[in-house]
Scaffold this motif. Structure first.
Motif, mmCIF file in Angstrom:
data_model
loop_
_atom_site.group_PDB
_atom_site.id
_atom_site.type_symbol
_atom_site.label_atom_id
_atom_site.label_comp_id
_atom_site.label_asym_id
_atom_site.label_seq_id
_atom_site.Cartn_x
_atom_site.Cartn_y
_atom_site.Cartn_z
ATOM 1 N N ARG A 278 -7.520 -0.077 5.625
ATOM 2 C CA ARG A 278 -6.521 -0.388 4.602
ATOM 3 C C ARG A 278 -6.298 -1.897 4.497
ATOM 4 O O ARG A 278 -6.105 -2.428 3.400
ATOM 5 C CB ARG A 278 -5.200 0.307 4.922
ATOM 6 C CG ARG A 278 -5.245 1.821 4.914
ATOM 7 C CD ARG A 278 -5.635 2.364 3.565
ATOM 8 N NE ARG A 278 -5.543 3.816 3.521
ATOM 9 C CZ ARG A 278 -6.065 4.570 2.581
ATOM 10 N NH1 ARG A 278 -6.745 3.996 1.591
ATOM 11 N NH2 ARG A 278 -5.955 5.879 2.602
ATOM 12 N N GLU A 353 -2.242 -0.774 -2.513
ATOM 13 C CA GLU A 353 -2.952 -0.882 -1.234
ATOM 14 C C GLU A 353 -2.003 -1.297 -0.122
ATOM 15 O O GLU A 353 -2.111 -0.821 1.019
ATOM 16 C CB GLU A 353 -4.090 -1.900 -1.363
ATOM 17 C CG GLU A 353 -5.153 -1.548 -2.384
ATOM 18 C CD GLU A 353 -5.956 -0.320 -2.005
ATOM 19 O OE1 GLU A 353 -5.805 0.156 -0.856
ATOM 20 O OE2 GLU A 353 -6.724 0.173 -2.850
ATOM 21 N N THR A 356 0.264 1.691 1.045
ATOM 22 C CA THR A 356 -0.484 2.625 1.905
ATOM 23 C C THR A 356 -0.690 2.026 3.295
ATOM 24 O O THR A 356 -0.653 2.749 4.303
ATOM 25 C CB THR A 356 -1.841 2.975 1.274
ATOM 26 O OG1 THR A 356 -2.602 1.776 1.056
ATOM 27 C CG2 THR A 356 -1.663 3.700 -0.038
#
Length: 430
Positions: A278, A353, A356
Motif C-alpha cells: 500500500r 490509497e 487504505t
C-alpha cells in the motif's frame, strides 16, 4: 594488454580475502557460542552411553552405544520427541537388519549392497522421514563393515544400541534445558525482520521514495514466512519439552503465552507485507512527496515491536509494549497521516490509497495488541475514532472524546464511503 590500475577505492585481492576469512571466522565463533551447550550435551550422551554399556554388558568396545546416543541427540536444540523416537527406531531397526544379515549371508561387497538396499526400501515403506531411512541404512552398514571384538556376541551390538537409545532419550528429556530459550531465539529473529521492515518503510515515507518501499516489500515477502515457520517449529518443540520433560514443566504457562504471541505476530507480519504494498502505491500516486508524519507513525510501530521483543525476555511481560502501542495508535487517522510535509492534501487517487494504508496500519496495531494478550474488544479501544460526523460543510473523522465513547454508533457503510471518497473537502463535493 594492460587492464589499467586498480581503482583506489577498491580493496586489493589479499585484503578482500582477509576480510572474507575474518567474516567466516566471526560467523563460526558466533555459531560456537550459540551451540556449545548443545554440543556438550551430545558429547555427554555419547560418553555416558559408552560407559553404561561397558558396565552393564561387559563389552570391551561398546561403540554402537556411543554412536546411537550421539546421532539421536545430534546438534539440534529443538528436536521434537517424535523426531527423537523416529531416530531411535531407525537406529534400532538398522542394527537389527545388519545383525540378521551378518548371521545369514555374511559380510562382503555384495552383502553390503543387499543390506543397504533392503534397509532403505524397508525404511521408506515404514516412514516418510528422510532421517529415518538414513539412520536405518547407516546403522545396518556399520554392523556389516565393523569387525566384532572377541567378547562380542551376535546380539551384543543390539544391546549396545538399546543402551545408547535409552541414554539418548533420558538425556533429551532431562537436559533439554529451558524450553523458552528456543522460542525466544526464533522470536528474536522474527521480530528483527519486522523491525527492519518498519524502519525501511519509515525511511521510504520520510524521503517519499517508492523504490525504498518496494525494496522493503521484496525483503519481507522473501523472509517473513521462513521466520514464521521457524518460530512455529520452535513452539512445537518447546510445548513437548514443557509436557514431557521434568525440567520444563514449570515453564508451561510461559510456553503457552509464547505460542499465543505467535498468532498475533504472524498476523502482524502478514499485515506489514500488505502495508508495504500500500505504501508503494501511495508514494507513487503522490509523486514521491515526503510524509514525515507517516514516517513517525511507522517508527512508533517499530518502537512497539521492540518493546514486545524486550517483553519476551522479561517473563513475557508486555506492559511497556502496550504503552508504546498506545502512542503508535495515536497517529492512526487519515487527518494525521495523509498530509505531506508541506501540509498538502493528496489528490483523490492519493486519498483513496492513503486511507487504505491508514486502515491497514490500524489493523497492524490491533494484531500487535492482541499478540500481547488483549482480547479484540479491548484492543479496539486503543484506536482513535474514525467517526464521520457533519459539521457545517465538513464531513470527516474527528477525535473521540470521553463523552463520545459512550454514545458513538457503529460506523455505517455511508460513513465509510464518505471517508474513503474524501467527501470531507467542500471543493470536492458533487
Amino acid at each position: 594488454m594492460s587492464t589499467g590500475p586498480i581503482p583506489a577505492d577498491r580493496p586489493s585481492l589479499p585484503r578482500r580475502a582477509a576480510d572474507a576469512l575474518a567474516g567466516r571466522v566471526r560467523a563460526g565463533v558466533g555459531r560456537g557460542r550459540k551451540d556449545w551447550l548443545i554440543i556438550l550435551r551430545a558429547a555427554f550422551a555419547a560418553s555416558i552411553a559408552y560407559m553404561v554399556a561397558g558396565l552393564l554388558w561387559g563389552h570391551q568396545f561398546p561403540f554402537f552405544a556411543s554412536i546411537a546416543a550421539f546421532v539421536i541427540i545430534g546438534f539440534s536444540a529443538d528436536a521434537k520427541i517424535r523426531k527423537v523416537m523416529e531416530m531411535s527406531c531407525g537406529v534400532m531397526m538398522g542394527v537389527l537388519l545388519g545383525e540378521l544379515a551378518h548371521v545369514t549371508i555374511g559380510a562382503g561387497t555384495w552383502q553390503i549392497f543387499v543390506v543397504i538396499f533392503c534397509a532403505g526400501m524397508l525404511a521408506r515403506l515404514l516412514d516418510s522421514g528422510v532421517m529415518f531411512g538414513i539412520q536405518t541404512s547407516i546403522q545396518s552398514l556399520l554392523v556389516m563393515i565393523m569387525p566384532a571384538t572377541p567378547t562380542m556376541t551376535p546380539g551384543g551390538r543390539i544391546l549396545d544400541a538399546i543402551t545408547g537409545v535409552s541414554i539418548a532419550i533420558l538425556v533429551h528429556l532431562l537436559l533439554s534445558g529451558d524450553p523458552r530459550r528456543i522460542q525466544r531465539r526464533a522470536a528474536e529473529v522474527f521480530f528483527q525482520e519486522l523491525d527492519d521492515a518498519l524502519v525501511a518503510l519509515a525511511l521510504a515515507a520520510r524521503t517519499g521514495s517508492a523504490e525504498v518501499a518496494r525494496a522493503a516489500l521484496v525483503s519481507v515477502r522473501k523472509n517473513s514466512q521462513k521466520h514464521t515457520d521457524e518460530w512455529r517449529l520452535a513452539n512445537d518443540a518447546a510445548n513437548e519439552m514443557a509436557t514431557f520433560s521434568p525440567t520444563g514443566l514449570r515453564h508451561a504457562a510461559d510456553v503457552r503465552r509464547m505460542q499465543q504471541l505467535l498468532v498475533g505476530s504472524d498476523r502482524a507480519m502478514r499485515n506489514v507485507r500488505v502495508i508495504a504494498r500500500r505504501e508503494v502505491e501511495f508514494l507513487s500516486v503522490v509523486d514521491g512527496a515526503p510524509h514525515a508524519r507517516l514516517a513517525d507513525a511507522l517508527l512508533a510501530g517499530r518502537d512497539a515491536v521492540t518493546a514486545i521483543r524486550d517483553g519476551i525476555e522479561s517473563d513475557v511481560d508486555f506492559t511497556a509494549a502496550r504503552r508504546r502501542l498506545r502512542l503508535f495508535t495515536s497517529y492512526l487517522t487519515p487527518e494525521t497521516l495523509l498530509l505531506s510535509d508541506e501540509g498538502v492534501r493528496p489528490g483523490r487517487a492519493g486519498h483513496f490509497e492513503g486511507v487504505t494504508l491508514v486502515i491497514q496500519l490500524r489493523s497492524l496495531a490491533i494484531d500487535l495488541l492482541e499478540a500481547t494478550g488483549l482480547p479484540h474488544k479491548d484492543a479496539k479501544q486503543f484506536l482513535p475514532s474514525l467517526l464521520v460526523a457533519a459539521d457545517g460543510d465538513t464531513v470527516g473523522p474527528r477525535p473521540m472524546t470521553r463523552e463520545m465513547q459512550a454514545v458513538e454508533p457503529p460506523a455505517t457503510t455511508e460513513a465509510l464511503e464518505l471517508l474513503i471518497a474524501d467527501r470531507s473537502d467542500p471543493d470536492r463535493r458533487r
